[in-house]
Design a protein around this motif. Structure first.
Motif, PDB file in Angstrom:
ATOM      1  N   GLY A 232     -43.033  26.895 -21.039  1.00  0.00           N
ATOM      2  CA  GLY A 232     -43.422  26.341 -22.341  1.00  0.00           C
ATOM      3  C   GLY A 232     -43.670  27.366 -23.415  1.00  0.00           C
ATOM      4  O   GLY A 232     -44.167  27.016 -24.495  1.00  0.00           O
ATOM      5  N   TYR A 233     -43.304  28.629 -23.162  1.00  0.00           N
ATOM      6  CA  TYR A 233     -43.503  29.678 -24.164  1.00  0.00           C
ATOM      7  C   TYR A 233     -42.250  29.837 -25.027  1.00  0.00           C
ATOM      8  O   TYR A 233     -41.460  30.758 -24.834  1.00  0.00           O
ATOM      9  CB  TYR A 233     -43.840  31.002 -23.494  1.00  0.00           C
ATOM     10  CG  TYR A 233     -45.112  30.991 -22.686  1.00  0.00           C
ATOM     11  CD1 TYR A 233     -46.335  30.667 -23.276  1.00  0.00           C
ATOM     12  CD2 TYR A 233     -45.095  31.303 -21.328  1.00  0.00           C
ATOM     13  CE1 TYR A 233     -47.506  30.648 -22.524  1.00  0.00           C
ATOM     14  CE2 TYR A 233     -46.264  31.293 -20.572  1.00  0.00           C
ATOM     15  CZ  TYR A 233     -47.465  30.963 -21.176  1.00  0.00           C
ATOM     16  OH  TYR A 233     -48.625  30.948 -20.445  1.00  0.00           O
ATOM     17  N   PHE A 234     -42.072  28.917 -25.958  1.00  0.00           N
ATOM     18  CA  PHE A 234     -40.965  29.010 -26.897  1.00  0.00           C
ATOM     19  C   PHE A 234     -41.372  28.337 -28.202  1.00  0.00           C
ATOM     20  O   PHE A 234     -42.348  27.588 -28.247  1.00  0.00           O
ATOM     21  CB  PHE A 234     -39.684  28.385 -26.337  1.00  0.00           C
ATOM     22  CG  PHE A 234     -39.796  26.918 -25.987  1.00  0.00           C
ATOM     23  CD1 PHE A 234     -39.438  25.940 -26.905  1.00  0.00           C
ATOM     24  CD2 PHE A 234     -40.249  26.519 -24.736  1.00  0.00           C
ATOM     25  CE1 PHE A 234     -39.541  24.592 -26.594  1.00  0.00           C
ATOM     26  CE2 PHE A 234     -40.343  25.178 -24.406  1.00  0.00           C
ATOM     27  CZ  PHE A 234     -39.992  24.204 -25.339  1.00  0.00           C
ATOM     28  N   HIS A 235     -40.633  28.629 -29.256  1.00  0.00           N
ATOM     29  CA  HIS A 235     -40.990  28.147 -30.593  1.00  0.00           C
ATOM     30  C   HIS A 235     -40.690  26.657 -30.699  1.00  0.00           C
ATOM     31  O   HIS A 235     -39.536  26.219 -30.572  1.00  0.00           O
ATOM     32  CB  HIS A 235     -40.182  28.914 -31.649  1.00  0.00           C
ATOM     33  CG  HIS A 235     -40.594  28.603 -33.057  1.00  0.00           C
ATOM     34  ND1 HIS A 235     -39.758  28.788 -34.133  1.00  0.00           N
ATOM     35  CD2 HIS A 235     -41.753  28.122 -33.568  1.00  0.00           C
ATOM     36  CE1 HIS A 235     -40.386  28.432 -35.232  1.00  0.00           C
ATOM     37  NE2 HIS A 235     -41.594  28.018 -34.921  1.00  0.00           N
ATOM     38  N   THR A 236     -41.721  25.886 -30.962  1.00  0.00           N
ATOM     39  CA  THR A 236     -41.566  24.443 -31.105  1.00  0.00           C
ATOM     40  C   THR A 236     -42.709  23.906 -31.958  1.00  0.00           C
ATOM     41  O   THR A 236     -43.714  24.597 -32.163  1.00  0.00           O
ATOM     42  CB  THR A 236     -41.561  23.749 -29.722  1.00  0.00           C
ATOM     43  OG1 THR A 236     -41.282  22.360 -29.876  1.00  0.00           O
ATOM     44  CG2 THR A 236     -42.899  23.909 -29.011  1.00  0.00           C
ATOM     45  N   ARG A 237     -42.569  22.694 -32.460  1.00  0.00           N
ATOM     46  CA  ARG A 237     -43.619  22.042 -33.241  1.00  0.00           C
ATOM     47  C   ARG A 237     -43.680  20.581 -32.851  1.00  0.00           C
ATOM     48  O   ARG A 237     -42.681  20.004 -32.407  1.00  0.00           O
ATOM     49  CB  ARG A 237     -43.333  22.123 -34.756  1.00  0.00           C
ATOM     50  CG  ARG A 237     -43.274  23.512 -35.332  1.00  0.00           C
ATOM     51  CD  ARG A 237     -43.003  23.470 -36.832  1.00  0.00           C
ATOM     52  NE  ARG A 237     -44.155  22.987 -37.554  1.00  0.00           N
ATOM     53  CZ  ARG A 237     -45.089  23.782 -38.100  1.00  0.00           C
ATOM     54  NH1 ARG A 237     -44.985  25.090 -37.987  1.00  0.00           N
ATOM     55  NH2 ARG A 237     -46.100  23.295 -38.749  1.00  0.00           N
ATOM     56  N   ASP A 238     -44.849  19.972 -33.028  1.00  0.00           N
ATOM     57  CA  ASP A 238     -44.981  18.543 -32.787  1.00  0.00           C
ATOM     58  C   ASP A 238     -44.120  17.755 -33.773  1.00  0.00           C
ATOM     59  O   ASP A 238     -43.958  18.155 -34.925  1.00  0.00           O
ATOM     60  CB  ASP A 238     -46.434  18.102 -32.942  1.00  0.00           C
ATOM     61  CG  ASP A 238     -47.329  18.667 -31.847  1.00  0.00           C
ATOM     62  OD1 ASP A 238     -46.804  19.019 -30.784  1.00  0.00           O
ATOM     63  OD2 ASP A 238     -48.555  18.767 -32.076  1.00  0.00           O
ATOM     64  N   TYR A 239     -43.564  16.686 -33.330  1.00  0.00           N
ATOM     65  CA  TYR A 239     -42.830  15.699 -34.133  1.00  0.00           C
ATOM     66  C   TYR A 239     -41.410  16.114 -34.536  1.00  0.00           C
ATOM     67  O   TYR A 239     -40.556  15.259 -34.748  1.00  0.00           O
ATOM     68  CB  TYR A 239     -43.596  15.315 -35.418  1.00  0.00           C
ATOM     69  CG  TYR A 239     -44.971  14.766 -35.181  1.00  0.00           C
ATOM     70  CD1 TYR A 239     -45.148  13.514 -34.589  1.00  0.00           C
ATOM     71  CD2 TYR A 239     -46.099  15.494 -35.545  1.00  0.00           C
ATOM     72  CE1 TYR A 239     -46.426  13.002 -34.364  1.00  0.00           C
ATOM     73  CE2 TYR A 239     -47.382  14.990 -35.319  1.00  0.00           C
ATOM     74  CZ  TYR A 239     -47.531  13.746 -34.736  1.00  0.00           C
ATOM     75  OH  TYR A 239     -48.780  13.258 -34.518  1.00  0.00           O
ATOM     76  N   ILE A 240     -41.152  17.419 -34.674  1.00  0.00           N
ATOM     77  CA  ILE A 240     -39.876  17.831 -35.268  1.00  0.00           C
ATOM     78  C   ILE A 240     -39.235  18.976 -34.479  1.00  0.00           C
ATOM     79  O   ILE A 240     -39.888  19.637 -33.674  1.00  0.00           O
ATOM     80  CB  ILE A 240     -40.047  18.255 -36.748  1.00  0.00           C
ATOM     81  CG1 ILE A 240     -41.121  19.363 -36.899  1.00  0.00           C
ATOM     82  CG2 ILE A 240     -40.437  17.071 -37.613  1.00  0.00           C
ATOM     83  CD1 ILE A 240     -40.617  20.738 -36.957  1.00  0.00           C
ATOM     84  N   GLU A 241     -37.940  19.164 -34.724  1.00  0.00           N
ATOM     85  CA  GLU A 241     -37.221  20.310 -34.183  1.00  0.00           C
ATOM     86  C   GLU A 241     -37.322  21.458 -35.180  1.00  0.00           C
ATOM     87  O   GLU A 241     -37.040  21.285 -36.362  1.00  0.00           O
ATOM     88  CB  GLU A 241     -35.752  19.944 -33.962  1.00  0.00           C
ATOM     89  CG  GLU A 241     -34.893  21.086 -33.432  1.00  0.00           C
ATOM     90  CD  GLU A 241     -33.414  20.731 -33.386  1.00  0.00           C
ATOM     91  OE1 GLU A 241     -32.857  20.660 -32.281  1.00  0.00           O
ATOM     92  OE2 GLU A 241     -32.840  20.516 -34.478  1.00  0.00           O
TER      93      GLU A 241
END
Length: 261
Positions: A232-241
């Motif tokens: 789970g160590y990667f660039h991500t955000r809630d709700y969106i890509e």
């Protein structure tokens, strides 16, 4: 129930409107009918309550209903641009990838508060302009704003205080322009400030070393990328890509290139 009693003074109505917006009904039941009804009451009491207009818009944003979201949020911006214009830019940027409108709002926010780096939604306007121009593939302006953001953070708090994704995106710009040496410097900084666990940085370093013909280092970094991605160590955000978000297929592609080279 709070009645919109016409005998109350303007000041009393404004005070009640603000009280409603501070209530647990609004903040603990976002998007539910009783929350929406309470916010509508707050607006009826004080039509100039910008916070209420903004809060009323949020459930429509999260449900992917832009035609309902935008008029409500636009009302909040019109009533209190210093507070909400930068936020609208943030939403244009991340939820709708409307980079041009996002930049317009960020520039306007800057004009409202000169000599101050605004942070709508807790993120620097300069950083977000960097992302917006990257989305437009204007790499020169994008790098300029990431440079400004990193320089300001370094001067004020220290380089380690800067969001590591600023280094990631600046590295992607250098990689796109085939400046592999500079790209690697930024990707290594991402790892430096993330305890060496960031799949995106390992992924791009694997691509950089593959470009240079160093298969051993490329293989090391792509294997680390897979481990970090699965953890789970990667660039991500809630709700969106996020812009330039990586997926396991991207990592597997590099592995296949290594195996077949």
């Amino acid at each position: 129930m709070i009645a919109c009693n016409s005998t109350k003074t303007k000041e009393e109505k404004e005070a009640i409107s603000k009280k409603i917006m501070r209530s647990s009904v609004v903040h603990n039941f976002q998007g539910l009918p009783k929350s929406m009804t309470a916010i509508e009451k707050a607006i009826k009491l004080d039509p100039k309550n910008a916070d209420a207009w903004r809060e009323l818009s949020v459930p429509y944003l999260k449900r992917g209903m832009p035609t309902q979201w935008k008029p409500l949020f636009d009302k909040a911006v019109a009533l209190n641009p210093k507070e909400w214009q930068g936020w609208r830019g943030y939403l244009y940027l991340y939820f709708y990838r409307n980079y041009k409108n996002a930049i317009i709002d960020f520039d306007a926010t800057d004009a409202l508060t000169p000599n101050f780096d605004d942070h709508p939604q807790g993120q620097s306007v300069n950083y977000m302009r960097g992302v917006a121009y990257l989305g437009l593939k204007d790499y020169t302006k994008s790098k300029m704003y990431f440079d400004t953001y990193i320089r300001d953070q370094t001067k004020t708090y220290g380089e380690d205080y800067a969001d590591v994704t600023a280094f990631l995106y600046r590295g992607i710009i250098a990689y796109t322009k085939q400046d592999i040496t500079t790209a690697k410097q930024d990707f290594f900084k991402v790892l430096k400030y993330s305890a060496n666990h960031y799949a995106d940085a390992h992924y791009y370093l694997a691509k950089c070393f593959l470009e240079e013909g160093n298969k051993d280092k490329s293989n090391f970094h792509i294997q680390e990328a897979v481990k970090d991605f699965n953890a789970g160590y990667f660039h991500t955000r809630d709700y969106i890509e996020v812009l330039h978000q990586i997926y396991i297929q991207d990592l597997n592609e590099v592995i296949n290139q290594l195996e077949n080279s």
